[in-house]
Design a protein around this motif. Structure first.
Motif, PDB file in Angstrom:
ATOM      1  N   ALA A  14       0.040  -3.776 -10.117  1.00 19.03           N
ATOM      2  CA  ALA A  14       0.200  -2.524  -9.375  1.00 19.03           C
ATOM      3  C   ALA A  14       1.659  -2.354  -8.997  1.00 19.03           C
ATOM      4  O   ALA A  14       2.342  -3.330  -8.669  1.00 19.03           O
ATOM      5  N   VAL A  15       2.149  -1.114  -9.045  1.00 22.75           N
ATOM      6  CA  VAL A  15       3.523  -0.782  -8.695  1.00 22.75           C
ATOM      7  C   VAL A  15       3.496   0.501  -7.871  1.00 22.75           C
ATOM      8  O   VAL A  15       2.927   1.504  -8.314  1.00 22.75           O
ATOM      9  N   ARG A  16       4.125   0.496  -6.687  1.00 22.03           N
ATOM     10  CA  ARG A  16       4.160   1.697  -5.858  1.00 22.03           C
ATOM     11  C   ARG A  16       5.472   1.756  -5.064  1.00 22.03           C
ATOM     12  O   ARG A  16       5.898   0.758  -4.495  1.00 22.03           O
ATOM     13  N   PHE A  17       6.085   2.954  -5.022  1.00 18.51           N
ATOM     14  CA  PHE A  17       7.339   3.158  -4.307  1.00 18.51           C
ATOM     15  C   PHE A  17       7.094   3.724  -2.915  1.00 18.51           C
ATOM     16  O   PHE A  17       6.171   4.520  -2.693  1.00 18.51           O
ATOM     17  N   SER A  18       7.962   3.324  -1.980  1.00 17.63           N
ATOM     18  CA  SER A  18       7.969   3.939  -0.651  1.00 17.63           C
ATOM     19  C   SER A  18       8.414   5.388  -0.784  1.00 17.63           C
ATOM     20  O   SER A  18       9.023   5.777  -1.786  1.00 17.63           O
ATOM     21  N   PRO A  19       8.147   6.236   0.205  1.00 18.63           N
ATOM     22  CA  PRO A  19       8.446   7.663   0.069  1.00 18.63           C
ATOM     23  C   PRO A  19       9.894   7.992  -0.249  1.00 18.63           C
ATOM     24  O   PRO A  19      10.170   8.980  -0.939  1.00 18.63           O
ATOM     25  N   GLU A  20      10.853   7.180   0.242  1.00 21.64           N
ATOM     26  CA  GLU A  20      12.261   7.475  -0.028  1.00 21.64           C
ATOM     27  C   GLU A  20      12.760   6.765  -1.289  1.00 21.64           C
ATOM     28  O   GLU A  20      13.855   7.046  -1.772  1.00 21.64           O
ATOM     29  N   GLY A  21      11.972   5.840  -1.849  1.00 24.18           N
ATOM     30  CA  GLY A  21      12.303   5.193  -3.098  1.00 24.18           C
ATOM     31  C   GLY A  21      13.189   3.969  -3.013  1.00 24.18           C
ATOM     32  O   GLY A  21      13.525   3.384  -4.044  1.00 24.18           O
ATOM     33  N   ALA A  22      13.577   3.549  -1.816  1.00 25.47           N
ATOM     34  CA  ALA A  22      14.452   2.387  -1.681  1.00 25.47           C
ATOM     35  C   ALA A  22      13.682   1.073  -1.648  1.00 25.47           C
ATOM     36  O   ALA A  22      14.284   0.008  -1.758  1.00 25.47           O
ATOM     37  N   ARG A  23      12.361   1.143  -1.496  1.00 26.14           N
ATOM     38  CA  ARG A  23      11.538  -0.060  -1.437  1.00 26.14           C
ATOM     39  C   ARG A  23      10.396   0.063  -2.439  1.00 26.14           C
ATOM     40  O   ARG A  23       9.938   1.167  -2.745  1.00 26.14           O
ATOM     41  N   ILE A  24       9.934  -1.063  -2.923  1.00 26.99           N
ATOM     42  CA  ILE A  24       8.857  -1.070  -3.904  1.00 26.99           C
ATOM     43  C   ILE A  24       7.834  -2.127  -3.521  1.00 26.99           C
ATOM     44  O   ILE A  24       8.187  -3.235  -3.110  1.00 26.99           O
ATOM     45  N   ALA A  25       6.565  -1.762  -3.603  1.00 28.19           N
ATOM     46  CA  ALA A  25       5.465  -2.698  -3.379  1.00 28.19           C
ATOM     47  C   ALA A  25       4.794  -2.959  -4.719  1.00 28.19           C
ATOM     48  O   ALA A  25       4.495  -2.022  -5.466  1.00 28.19           O
ATOM     49  N   VAL A  26       4.590  -4.216  -5.040  1.00 23.56           N
ATOM     50  CA  VAL A  26       3.879  -4.583  -6.263  1.00 23.56           C
ATOM     51  C   VAL A  26       2.771  -5.560  -5.909  1.00 23.56           C
ATOM     52  O   VAL A  26       2.830  -6.254  -4.888  1.00 23.56           O
ATOM     53  N   VAL A  27       1.749  -5.589  -6.748  1.00 24.52           N
ATOM     54  CA  VAL A  27       0.702  -6.594  -6.632  1.00 24.52           C
ATOM     55  C   VAL A  27       0.856  -7.552  -7.797  1.00 24.52           C
ATOM     56  O   VAL A  27       0.869  -7.134  -8.962  1.00 24.52           O
ATOM     57  N   VAL A  51      -2.449  -1.231  -4.325  1.00 30.15           N
ATOM     58  CA  VAL A  51      -1.769  -0.924  -3.072  1.00 30.15           C
ATOM     59  C   VAL A  51      -1.189   0.474  -3.157  1.00 30.15           C
ATOM     60  O   VAL A  51      -0.900   0.975  -4.258  1.00 30.15           O
ATOM     61  N   ALA A  52      -1.022   1.144  -2.010  1.00 27.83           N
ATOM     62  CA  ALA A  52      -0.434   2.479  -1.966  1.00 27.83           C
ATOM     63  C   ALA A  52       0.226   2.685  -0.609  1.00 27.83           C
ATOM     64  O   ALA A  52      -0.190   2.092   0.394  1.00 27.83           O
ATOM     65  N   TRP A  53       1.267   3.535  -0.569  1.00 34.99           N
ATOM     66  CA  TRP A  53       1.963   3.849   0.680  1.00 34.99           C
ATOM     67  C   TRP A  53       1.291   5.053   1.345  1.00 34.99           C
ATOM     68  O   TRP A  53       1.137   6.105   0.737  1.00 34.99           O
ATOM     69  N   ASN A  54       0.953   4.885   2.630  1.00 41.49           N
ATOM     70  CA  ASN A  54       0.422   5.990   3.415  1.00 41.49           C
ATOM     71  C   ASN A  54       1.559   6.842   3.978  1.00 41.49           C
ATOM     72  O   ASN A  54       1.482   8.067   4.014  1.00 41.49           O
ATOM     73  N   ASP A  55       2.617   6.194   4.435  1.00 37.97           N
ATOM     74  CA  ASP A  55       3.805   6.885   4.929  1.00 37.97           C
ATOM     75  C   ASP A  55       4.987   5.931   4.788  1.00 37.97           C
ATOM     76  O   ASP A  55       4.908   4.961   4.037  1.00 37.97           O
ATOM     77  N   GLU A  56       6.049   6.174   5.529  1.00 37.83           N
ATOM     78  CA  GLU A  56       7.255   5.373   5.334  1.00 37.83           C
ATOM     79  C   GLU A  56       7.105   3.922   5.757  1.00 37.83           C
ATOM     80  O   GLU A  56       7.900   3.068   5.355  1.00 37.83           O
ATOM     81  N   LEU A  57       6.092   3.590   6.553  1.00 35.27           N
ATOM     82  CA  LEU A  57       5.921   2.217   7.022  1.00 35.27           C
ATOM     83  C   LEU A  57       4.556   1.613   6.741  1.00 35.27           C
ATOM     84  O   LEU A  57       4.413   0.398   6.712  1.00 35.27           O
ATOM     85  N   LYS A  58       3.546   2.437   6.540  1.00 36.94           N
ATOM     86  CA  LYS A  58       2.187   1.909   6.426  1.00 36.94           C
ATOM     87  C   LYS A  58       1.694   1.928   4.990  1.00 36.94           C
ATOM     88  O   LYS A  58       1.933   2.876   4.252  1.00 36.94           O
TER      89      LYS A  58
END
Length: 579
Positions: A439-452, A492-499
């Protein structure tokens, strides 16, 4: 996002009774999914004071009860220490534990308190989770603290103890609030949030603390991916805040900054101070004189700079893949053109808006599980076949860029809309990264990335890193695990800039939807009420509800349950919101 502490009737009294009675702190409910709590203020009880002739365990209980307080000096807790211990004890760090237990005094008048670590908070408010948690919200690694007591004027007092505060998970939720310090991304276009925790409630103290954190700079994990607009060599001790009809922030050297830099500095200050300012005008001063901000004049508010933290799409529409591999839009119908006519028979898709145009950027995967191919292009034209093949994750578009990222086995790729492919190097904070990227998902501003990352035994964990863009290369730095080892995550997925939200199962195999913050704090299992089985994918975004797929059906959240987005039974998989 958890912006305020959680109110609980009688919660603090419950903690005192529990500690005094030497039983575990009971678990309790968490904030509701999706909904923001706003700036909720905690209930502040009267401080517990040492009672005459109190026994050692009672003294320890009183001290621990007073560890959680908005008093920056923790004077109520220090009342349980000898004068020598008061001078030695440092209260700048915090250890959050699950189920603290107070033992009995031994022959040397020592009392041991035990528990399991949930996380720690350093002197800058940066939270670090315990990765040994059970995935059900409980603590991980065992911890014990030994307190030495002696008689002081005939009364038992603590004379030896470890530095730092020692609080229960309940106290953490009741007293500590997540604050956000903002820095700019490398392009200096969007603000990147840096979450911190503090128990401070006094507005002046909180404003000063927030400005100190801003002046000291971002957390180490974000340093390579962010910028700050404060003057070079700013001394945090000289950055001050004074509250009044106009909040004045003294920043030496600010008047010498270029005009564009002043605007961006004002945005950092205004958004960081938003919990304190609440619409009150703010002025940056240098030597006591107001610094003119080109965008607003002598004063400004956070609302002026809201575009720096606004999501790319305010209310993004939902898409998913139906049983025939067609992309289905928010109206429940297949999209026109190649995405909806069965030409590719996709098994996953990512769509992004492009410069306010009606044309959408499109990326999709097709093929069998271990022999998929990535296609990219736009929604109204045939997609371009790329060189990215193999066991692929779902694709994800970088916010505000015509660039899609995807995992292929153990390699992370970035692909331009014209099909050009390059591998992305990854560095971690704890050794070599291993496992398949699922899984690959970017934070809303694109400076952070969450992967599984999924290991060979099938266990998946959430890792979060910073996207660093240099002239000749793009890399992900400081990737670190933020989910506990007691879970297996599949998406995984971003709900907002922190969650973030994730789906997976706990150590006992129980399927769950999880909520967590980007620093790994406030890990919360949400359950899967009325879903027909374990969810295998999830999508969510700011201002919209979460959506999951279960087998070949799609569901969206409605309050505490899940419903079909089209009514009846919605056949499909891999739901995504417009990025």
């Amino acid at each position: 996002m958890r912006t305020g502490a959680v109110r609980r009737a009688g919660g603090v009294l419950g903690i005192l009774v529990v500690l005094t009675g030497c039983t575990g702190v009971p678990s309790s409910s968490r904030p509701e999914v999706i909904a923001s709590l706003g700036a909720v203020q905690p209930v502040v009880p009267a401080a517990v004071t040492p009672q005459p002739d109190a026994e050692p365990r009672t003294i320890i209980a009183g001290f621990l009860t007073n560890n959680a307080t908005s008093d920056v000096h923790h004077l109520a807790a220090r009342a349980f220490l000898t004068s020598e211990a008061t001078n030695r004890w440092s209260d700048t760090t915090v250890t959050v534990v699950d189920n603290p237990q107070i033992g009995n005094p031994d022959k040397q008048n020592q009392v041991t308190v035990t528990g399991r670590i949930i996380g720690t908070i350093n002197g800058s408010g940066i939270y670090t989770p315990s990765l040994q948690g059970d995935g059900r919200g409980g603590g991980g690694a065992p911890v014990s603290l030994t307190f030495g007591l002696k008689k002081d004027d005939g009364q038992w007092r603590i004379d030896t103890l470890q530095n730092g505060l020692f609080i229960s998970d309940q106290q953490f939720q009741d007293f500590y609030q997540q604050r956000t310090v903002y820095f700019y991304d490398q392009a200096e276009e969007h603000l990147v949030p840096d979450p911190r925790f503090s128990a401070l409630q006094d507005p002046t103290l909180l404003a000063t603390w927030l400005m100190t954190q801003l002046a000291e700079g971002t957390r180490p994990e974000l340093q390579a991916a962010t910028n700050t607009e404060l003057p070079a060599q700013t001394d945090p001790r000289r950055v001050t805040a004074s509250l009044g009809p106009v909040i004045k922030i003294e920043i030496p050297g600010a008047s010498q900054l270029a005009l564009g830099t002043r605007d961006r500095l004002a945005a950092q200050v205004a958004l960081t101070l938003e919990p304190v300012a609440s619409g009150t005008p703010i002025s940056i001063t240098d030597g006591g004189r107001a610094v003119t901000i080109p965008r607003s004049g002598a004063t400004f508010t956070a609302s002026i700079f809201s575009d720096a933290v606004a999501p790319a799409n305010q209310v993004p529409p939902l898409y998913y893949i139906n049983d025939n591999g067609l992309v289905i839009g928010p109206d429940g119908k297949a999209l026109p053109g190649p995405l909806g006519n069965g030409q590719y028979h996709l098994n996953a898709v990512a769509l992004a808006s492009m410069n306010n145009s009606a044309t959408l950027l499109a990326a999709g995967t097709a093929g069998s599980a271990d022999a998929q191919t990535l296609y990219v292009g736009t929604d109204g034209a045939p997609l371009r076949r790329t060189a990215v093949t193999g066991a692929l994750s779902r694709p994800a578009w970088v916010p505000n860029m015509a660039e899609v990222w995807i995992g292929a086995g153990k390699t992370l790729y970035r692909v331009a809309s014209n099909g050009a492919v390059s591998a992305v190097a990854i560095t971690t904070t704890s050794g070599k990264l291993s496992g398949q990227i699922i899984a690959v998902r970017f934070s809303p501003e694109g400076a952070r990335i969450a992967v599984v990352l999924q290991t060979a035994d099938g266990a998946g964990q959430i890792w979060l890193g910073s996207v660093v863009r240099a002239t000749n290369a793009v890399r992900v730095s400081n990737m670190q695990q933020i989910s506990p080892q007691g879970v297996t995550i599949t998406d995984v997925a971003w709900n907002d800039e922190l969650k973030l939200f994730a789906v997976g199962r706990d150590i006992g195999g129980l399927p769950n939807v999880y909520e967590l913050q980007s620093d790994g704090s406030l890990w919360t299992p949400r359950g899967i009420p009325n879903l027909p089985g374990p969810p295998d994918s999830i999508t969510v975004a700011e201002n919209v509800v979460a959506s999951v797929s279960v087998g070949n059906t799609v569901w969206v959240q409605r309050g505490g349950s899940w419903v079909s987005p089209t009514g009846g039974s919605t056949h499909g998989t891999n739901p995504v919101y417009l990025e």
